[in-house]
Write a protein that holds these residues in place. Sequence first.
Motif, PDB file in Angstrom:
ATOM      1  N   UNK A 113       0.786  -1.232   0.000  1.00  9.24           N
ATOM      2  CA  UNK A 113       0.000   0.000   0.000  1.00  9.24           C
ATOM      3  C   UNK A 113       0.815   1.278   0.000  1.00  9.24           C
ATOM      4  N   UNK A 114       2.133   1.177  -0.198  1.00 13.34           N
ATOM      5  CA  UNK A 114       2.958   2.375  -0.355  1.00 13.34           C
ATOM      6  C   UNK A 114       3.162   2.635  -1.840  1.00 13.34           C
ATOM      7  N   UNK A 115       3.265   3.902  -2.214  1.00 11.05           N
ATOM      8  CA  UNK A 115       3.528   4.227  -3.606  1.00 11.05           C
ATOM      9  C   UNK A 115       4.896   3.699  -4.018  1.00 11.05           C
ATOM     10  N   UNK A 116       4.983   3.170  -5.240  1.00  9.01           N
ATOM     11  CA  UNK A 116       6.240   2.674  -5.790  1.00  9.01           C
ATOM     12  C   UNK A 116       7.012   3.870  -6.335  1.00  9.01           C
ATOM     13  N   UNK A 117       7.918   4.415  -5.551  1.00  5.16           N
ATOM     14  CA  UNK A 117       8.622   5.644  -5.912  1.00  5.16           C
ATOM     15  C   UNK A 117       9.573   5.487  -7.094  1.00  5.16           C
ATOM     16  N   UNK A 118       9.786   4.255  -7.576  1.00 11.12           N
ATOM     17  CA  UNK A 118      10.614   4.060  -8.773  1.00 11.12           C
ATOM     18  C   UNK A 118       9.815   4.320 -10.048  1.00 11.12           C
ATOM     19  N   UNK A 119       8.524   4.571  -9.918  1.00  9.51           N
ATOM     20  CA  UNK A 119       7.626   4.785 -11.057  1.00  9.51           C
ATOM     21  C   UNK A 119       7.238   6.259 -11.130  1.00  9.51           C
ATOM     22  N   UNK A 120       7.402   6.875 -12.307  1.00 11.56           N
ATOM     23  CA  UNK A 120       6.995   8.266 -12.492  1.00 11.56           C
ATOM     24  C   UNK A 120       7.664   9.180 -11.486  1.00 11.56           C
ATOM     25  N   UNK A 121       6.888  10.090 -10.920  1.00 10.29           N
ATOM     26  CA  UNK A 121       7.357  11.001  -9.882  1.00 10.29           C
ATOM     27  C   UNK A 121       6.680  10.579  -8.577  1.00 10.29           C
ATOM     28  N   UNK A 122       7.449   9.915  -7.739  1.00 15.33           N
ATOM     29  CA  UNK A 122       6.912   9.478  -6.458  1.00 15.33           C
ATOM     30  C   UNK A 122       5.835   8.415  -6.561  1.00 15.33           C
ATOM     31  N   UNK A 123       5.816   7.667  -7.679  1.00 21.72           N
ATOM     32  CA  UNK A 123       4.826   6.611  -7.870  1.00 21.72           C
ATOM     33  C   UNK A 123       3.626   7.023  -8.696  1.00 21.72           C
ATOM     34  N   UNK A 124       3.671   8.240  -9.256  1.00 21.98           N
ATOM     35  CA  UNK A 124       2.515   8.796  -9.966  1.00 21.98           C
ATOM     36  C   UNK A 124       2.940   9.355 -11.319  1.00 21.98           C
ATOM     37  N   UNK A 125       2.095   9.124 -12.350  1.00 23.53           N
ATOM     38  CA  UNK A 125       2.261   9.720 -13.669  1.00 23.53           C
ATOM     39  C   UNK A 125       0.947  10.412 -14.012  1.00 23.53           C
ATOM     40  N   UNK A 126       1.036  11.644 -14.548  1.00 23.87           N
ATOM     41  CA  UNK A 126      -0.172  12.335 -14.995  1.00 23.87           C
ATOM     42  C   UNK A 126      -0.005  12.769 -16.447  1.00 23.87           C
ATOM     43  N   UNK A 127      -1.129  12.953 -17.126  1.00 20.99           N
ATOM     44  CA  UNK A 127      -1.122  13.438 -18.502  1.00 20.99           C
ATOM     45  C   UNK A 127      -2.241  14.451 -18.661  1.00 20.99           C
ATOM     46  N   UNK A 128      -1.901  15.600 -19.231  1.00 25.04           N
ATOM     47  CA  UNK A 128      -2.862  16.679 -19.442  1.00 25.04           C
ATOM     48  C   UNK A 128      -2.949  16.980 -20.939  1.00 25.04           C
ATOM     49  N   UNK A 129      -4.153  17.211 -21.418  1.00 24.65           N
ATOM     50  CA  UNK A 129      -4.402  17.688 -22.788  1.00 24.65           C
ATOM     51  C   UNK A 129      -3.946  16.721 -23.868  1.00 24.65           C
ATOM     52  N   UNK A 130      -4.199  15.431 -23.676  1.00 24.05           N
ATOM     53  CA  UNK A 130      -3.810  14.439 -24.686  1.00 24.05           C
ATOM     54  C   UNK A 130      -4.449  14.714 -26.035  1.00 24.05           C
ATOM     55  N   UNK A 131      -5.667  15.245 -26.041  1.00 24.42           N
ATOM     56  CA  UNK A 131      -6.356  15.540 -27.300  1.00 24.42           C
ATOM     57  C   UNK A 131      -6.374  17.041 -27.574  1.00 24.42           C
ATOM     58  N   UNK A 132      -5.485  17.772 -26.942  1.00 21.42           N
ATOM     59  CA  UNK A 132      -5.397  19.205 -27.181  1.00 21.42           C
ATOM     60  C   UNK A 132      -6.397  20.033 -26.400  1.00 21.42           C
ATOM     61  N   UNK A 133      -7.115  19.415 -25.496  1.00 20.55           N
ATOM     62  CA  UNK A 133      -8.099  20.145 -24.711  1.00 20.55           C
ATOM     63  C   UNK A 133      -7.863  19.966 -23.232  1.00 20.55           C
ATOM     64  N   UNK A 134      -8.912  19.649 -22.508  1.00 19.00           N
ATOM     65  CA  UNK A 134      -8.838  19.515 -21.050  1.00 19.00           C
ATOM     66  C   UNK A 134      -9.522  18.222 -20.608  1.00 19.00           C
TER      67      UNK A 134
END
Length: 170
Positions: A113-134
């Motif tokens: 139940x702890x975030x895997x800090x070897x993944x992304x930033x501190x265990x998290x990946x985000x993506x914004x505006x994949x289709x050019x919007x919100x």
Amino acid sequence: IVTHNNAAGGNDSDSGLHLAIEPSTGKIVVAGTSVDSSAYDKMTLWKYNTNGTIDTSFGVSGVAISNNAAGGTGDENARCVAFDSSGRIVVVGASTNGTGNFDMTLWRYNSNGTLDTSFGVGGIVTCDAAAGGVNDMGMGVAFDSSGKIVVCGACTNADGNDDMVLWRYK
């Protein structure tokens, strides 16, 4: 029947939206949301033993909560959960960013139940505006034949319509 209330510390709704069975133990992980004391949904994971009791060795007393993964202070939710071949928990959904829109969010947790800090930033990946919007939203997660994470979902494009999106991560 098993119920759980107030995981995020609020006195409102808790919702399980998807579940996965841990292959090595048969334990159940439920992904969803819990409303905190500020009335915002928080991405929440619950882990249960095979007999339906909460697995208190997971997270904090059987619950793991994510707060503000994309940098905003609003809602955050899980839509799908899966186990990778190493037994890590992969969760996809969305988190409010600093401008108040949703970013597709991918969390990876260790089996405790702890975030895997070897993944992304501190265990998290985000993506914004994949289709050019919100308002990007991850809704499904699976693994390809090489073990890469594949996410499906939607993003509101510049015209205000939702486009189907596929993301792939290492």
